[in-house]
Design an enzyme around this catalytic site. Structure first.
Site, PDB file in Angstrom:
ATOM      1  N   CYS A  81      14.595   9.082  -5.849  1.00 46.27           N
ATOM      2  CA  CYS A  81      13.373   8.294  -5.638  1.00 46.27           C
ATOM      3  C   CYS A  81      12.844   8.609  -4.252  1.00 46.27           C
ATOM      4  O   CYS A  81      13.289   9.553  -3.600  1.00 46.27           O
ATOM      5  CB  CYS A  81      13.635   6.798  -5.818  1.00 46.27           C
ATOM      6  SG  CYS A  81      14.627   6.056  -4.503  1.00 46.27           S
ATOM      7  N   CYS A 118       0.826  -1.208   0.000  1.00 41.67           N
ATOM      8  CA  CYS A 118       0.000   0.000   0.000  1.00 41.67           C
ATOM      9  C   CYS A 118       0.856   1.252   0.000  1.00 41.67           C
ATOM     10  O   CYS A 118       0.517   2.249  -0.630  1.00 41.67           O
ATOM     11  CB  CYS A 118      -0.918  -0.011   1.222  1.00 41.67           C
ATOM     12  SG  CYS A 118      -2.186  -1.297   1.177  1.00 41.67           S
TER      13      CYS A 118
END
Length: 473
Positions: free
Chosen positions: A427, A258
């Site tokens: 990132c 998630c």
């Protein structure tokens, strides 16, 4: 700053006081319920209440309060008085107080399950609350297990709720699971799924396993044993376990989460509710034909469809649940699955230290190049387009790591060649950026290799060390 610290300390003290008062209220309610039950027993005893010419007959184990409270489900022929008595006597362990565990535990508490255990090592974070509905804004940084327990006690003060604020692992899983009748897997990682499966196989407990990601959810029941259900015609029947269906773990890179891939809050809500329903059906004695045994429920929230697929039956030679299992004790499941059992940040070290730039160093590097735009470093953000659109460092370009194959990689190599200064890959946490940077280093000519680096710690570190306004998600 002093005023902020003072307020934070004051709020922390108030929370502690509130928790103490809630615990006191919980104990008083339990004591009141016990007194009420004793009073009812006295009133129903003709010898102790000779003046009462009327007598009320109820189930042997249900109180007046039980009948009033649970009447709507007692009316169901599939539950009835006997089923409610079983629910009140049942003990269910919910592993994970997140998007699945919260709704599952809520409905189990509402149904009157006598004892609920809540296992979760994590703390409540603001990113949880859109789907983990037992937690509130006031619970941030509190233990999820404790927060969930507090909410469940406010829903039903007449049941026992036991929090386990621990990371479930090979050292404690058997001890905790063996205290319960049914286990709900409400986790989101493969190592814990194998851990729970093996623990349930050893203790011969049914495992109700749910999962949810993005707009999709899944649900099934593993390790069902007919011997524990007098309603079963074939008492020898045993359903497949997780290892029967998935004997080997999937490659770590194919497993989403998630936190990385996102999830719509109602999706785990729906699956968690259905986990509770399967637990209730199992406890009251539904047979395996009516449970999700050897079947998996698939939910697609995008087109609002449910479908059920057939799973393979029990494997007589299964390493986990056969008559002579190869796995007779719990192992190191993170090593077995080659992945983590927690969402703690990975700390990969793919690139050498000289190719890694700290957030403060990158900040200085960007500031020095403000007057010479053409000589500024090239900032390559390798997150997905959705993440990039959500928040980014100004001036970065988006090259999602999933797209860096074939022609797209060739395009990126050309852009790197044209850059006169550093090329810094970025990132979320500083892991995918290293992978992307290494791929470019391996593919590009030697004269351009020295300019390639990555942002150490990623955007989480950038937010912490440089720009506090950058959102951490």
């Amino acid at each position: 700053m002093d005023r902020i610290t003072s307020l934070e300390n004051e709020i922390a003290n108030l929370r502690r006081t509130l928790q103490e008062k809630e615990n006191e209220l919980y104990e008083l309610r339990k004591e009141y319920t016990l007194q009420q039950t004793n009073t009812e027993a006295f009133n129903l005893n003709p010898q102790s209440n000779a003046n009462n010419v009327f007598k009320t007959n109820m189930g042997d184990k249900l109180t007046k309060l039980d009948i009033v409270r649970y009447s709507r489900q007692i009316l169901l022929p599939d539950i009835g008085v006997t089923g409610q008595e079983k629910l009140c006597a049942a003990k269910v362990l919910v592993v994970g107080a997140g998007g699945l565990g919260c709704p599952a535990a809520m409905y189990l508490a509402g149904a009157g399950v006598g004892q609920i255990g809540i296992v979760d090592y994590d703390k409540v974070d603001l990113t949880n609350i859109h789907r983990q509905i037992l937690h509130t804004e006031a619970d941030q940084n509190d233990s999820k297990a404790v927060s969930a327990t507090k909410s469940l006690r406010s829903i039903n003060s007449h049941i026992k709720v036991q929090p386990y604020n621990v990371q479930l692992d090979s050292t404690n899983a058997l001890d905790i699971a063996s205290r319960y009748d049914v286990v709900l897997d409400c986790t989101d990682n493969v190592p814990t799924r194998y851990l729970l499966n093996d623990a349930c196989a050893i203790t011969k407990l049914p495992l109700i396993s749910g999962s949810a990601l993005k707009m999709e959810g899944q649900l099934t029941v593993y390790g069902y044993r007919a011997l524990k259900n007098s309603n079963e015609k074939d008492q020898s029947y045993i359903g497949p376990c997780y290892r029967c269906v998935f004997p080997t773990p999937p490659p770590p890179e194919t497993v989403g989460s998630c936190s990385a891939n996102g999830v719509a809050g109602p999706v785990p809500g729906a699956i968690g509710c259905l986990q509770a329903l399967e637990a209730i059906k199992l406890i009251v004695g539904q047979t395996h034909e009516k449970l999700l045994v050897e079947r998996m429920l698939l939910f697609d929230g995008e087109d609002m469809t449910f479908r059920t697929v057939k799973l393979r039956g029990r494997n007589a030679n299964c390493a986990g649940c056969s008559e002579q299992p190869a796995v007779s004790q719990l192992i190191d499941y993170e090593a077995f699955c080659k992945s983590q059992a927690t969402e703690k940040d990975l700390d990969l070290n793919i690139l050498p230290s000289f190719r890694r730039i700290s957030p403060p160093s990158l900040s200085r590097y960007l500031t020095e190049g403000e007057d010479l735009q053409h000589t500024r470093p090239l900032l390559v953000d390798v997150r997905s387009a959705a993440e990039f659109n959500m928040c980014r460092i100004e001036g970065t370009v988006n090259w999602p790591s999933d797209s860096l194959r074939g022609g797209r990689l060739v395009e990126l190599l050309d852009e790197v060649r044209r850059c006169a200064r550093k090329v810094v890959f970025i990132c979320r946490r500083g892991n995918d950026s290293q992978i992307a940077a290494q791929a470019v280093i391996d593919a590009i000519e030697d004269p351009h290799k020295d300019k390639i680096a990555d942002l150490k710690g990623g955007l989480h570190a950038w937010s912490k060390e440089v720009d506090n306004n950058f959102p951490i998600y």
